[in-house]
Design an enzyme around this catalytic site. Structure first.
Site, PDB file in Angstrom:
ATOM      1  N   HIS A 105      47.329  26.075  40.308  1.00 31.39           N
ATOM      2  CA  HIS A 105      47.630  27.016  38.750  1.00 31.39           C
ATOM      3  C   HIS A 105      48.500  26.627  38.186  1.00 31.39           C
ATOM      4  CE1 HIS A 105      43.559  29.213  41.628  1.00 31.39           C
ATOM      5  NE2 HIS A 105      42.732  28.357  40.836  1.00 31.39           N
TER       6      HIS A 105
ATOM      7  N   LYS B   1      31.857  38.909  45.668  1.00 28.45           N
ATOM      8  CA  LYS B   1      32.725  37.368  46.023  1.00 28.45           C
ATOM      9  C   LYS B   1      33.817  38.686  46.482  1.00 28.45           C
ATOM     10  CE  LYS B   1      34.391  33.759  44.713  1.00 28.45           C
ATOM     11  NZ  LYS B   1      34.042  32.981  44.359  1.00 28.45           N
TER      12      LYS B   1
ATOM     13  N   ARG C 175      39.671  20.412  35.902  1.00 29.37           N
ATOM     14  CA  ARG C 175      40.101  19.225  37.005  1.00 29.37           C
ATOM     15  C   ARG C 175      39.068  17.867  36.818  1.00 29.37           C
ATOM     16  NH1 ARG C 175      38.891  23.004  41.702  1.00 29.37           N
ATOM     17  NH2 ARG C 175      37.407  23.523  39.887  1.00 29.37           N
TER      18      ARG C 175
ATOM     19  N   SER D 100      41.064  26.393  45.633  1.00 29.01           N
ATOM     20  CA  SER D 100      41.591  26.817  46.342  1.00 29.01           C
ATOM     21  C   SER D 100      40.995  27.083  47.906  1.00 29.01           C
ATOM     22  CB  SER D 100      41.084  29.149  45.486  1.00 29.01           C
ATOM     23  OG  SER D 100      42.453  29.293  44.257  1.00 29.01           O
TER      24      SER D 100
END
Ligand code: PNS
Length: 163
Positions: free
Chosen positions: A18, A42, A91, A129
C-alpha cells in the site's frame, strides 16, 4: 486538471505494498486521500481508528497524504470529496478481473470518476493484508511486509495467544 486522487481500500492493516502505491501517487498528485472503507459486513481485525493511525504513521514522511474513512458507495464519497480520480494497485493478473469489474461499475454509476491503475513494485507483488495477518497470527516474521514504524503494533495485535 485533477489535484486530488483517492486511494480506497480496507487497509487491514496497511502493508508495504500500500505504501508503495501511496508514495508513487503522492509524486503524481498534489494531494492523495487514503480512504478506508467502513464495511459493516466485514468487521476486520483492526478498528477503523487503528487502521487510520497506522497509515498516518506509515505515511508521516508524505506531507501531501491524508487519511479518511467512508461508508457506502465509493462514487458517492468521490462526489462528496470533490475528487474524480481513484487510484488502485494491480499486483497480478488475478487482481485484474475484480478491479476491472469495480472500475466498470463505478464508471457506469459515475462517468465523471476515473480509475487509474498502478502496477505494484515487483517486491510487493505477492503482498496482501491477509498474508500479513496469517503470518503474524502464527508468530512469523512480517518485518519485510509492513513499515518498520508500525511493525511492533501490528505484530502484537495479530499474534494469537499460544499458552
Ligand atoms: O482493499 P480492498 O478491500 O480491495 O478495497 C475494496 C474497496 C474498498 C475499494 C471496494 O470494496 C469499494 O470501493 N467498496 C465501496 C462500495 C462500492 O462502492 N461498491 C461498488 C463497486 S463494486
Amino acid at each position: 486538471m485533477q489535484r486530488i486522487c483517492v486511494y480506497p481500500g480496507s487497509f487491514d492493516p496497511v502493508t508495504n505494498g500500500h505504501v508503495d502505491i501511496i508514495s508513487r501517487a503522492a509524486m503524481i498528485f498534489p494531494e492523495v486521500v487514503v480512504a478506508i472503507l467502513i464495511n459493516p459486513a466485514k468487521a476486520g481485525k483492526f478498528t477503523v481508528e487503528k487502521r487510520m493511525e497506522l497509515i498516518r504513521r506509515a505515511c508521516a514522511h508524505l506531507p501531501n497524504v491524508r487519511v479518511e474513512h467512508f461508508d457506502g458507495l465509493l462514487v458517492d464519497y468521490m462526489h462528496k470529496t470533490g475528487a474524480s480520480v481513484v487510484v488502485r494497485g494491480l499486483r497480478a493478473v488475478s487482481d485484474f478481473e475484480n478491479e476491472f469489474q469495480m472500475a466498470q461499475v463505478n464508471h457506469q454509476m459515475a462517468p465523471d470518476v476515473e480509475t487509474l491503475f498502478m502496477m505494484t513494485s515487483p517486491e510487493c507483488a505477492y503482498l496482501s493484508s491477509s498474508v500479513v495477518r496469517e503470518i503474524a497470527r502464527f508468530g512469523g516474521d512480517i518485518s519485510a511486509f509492513v513499515p518498520a514504524c508500525i511493525l511492533e503494533d501490528v505484530q502484537a495485535a495479530l499474534k494469537e495467544k499460544q499458552d
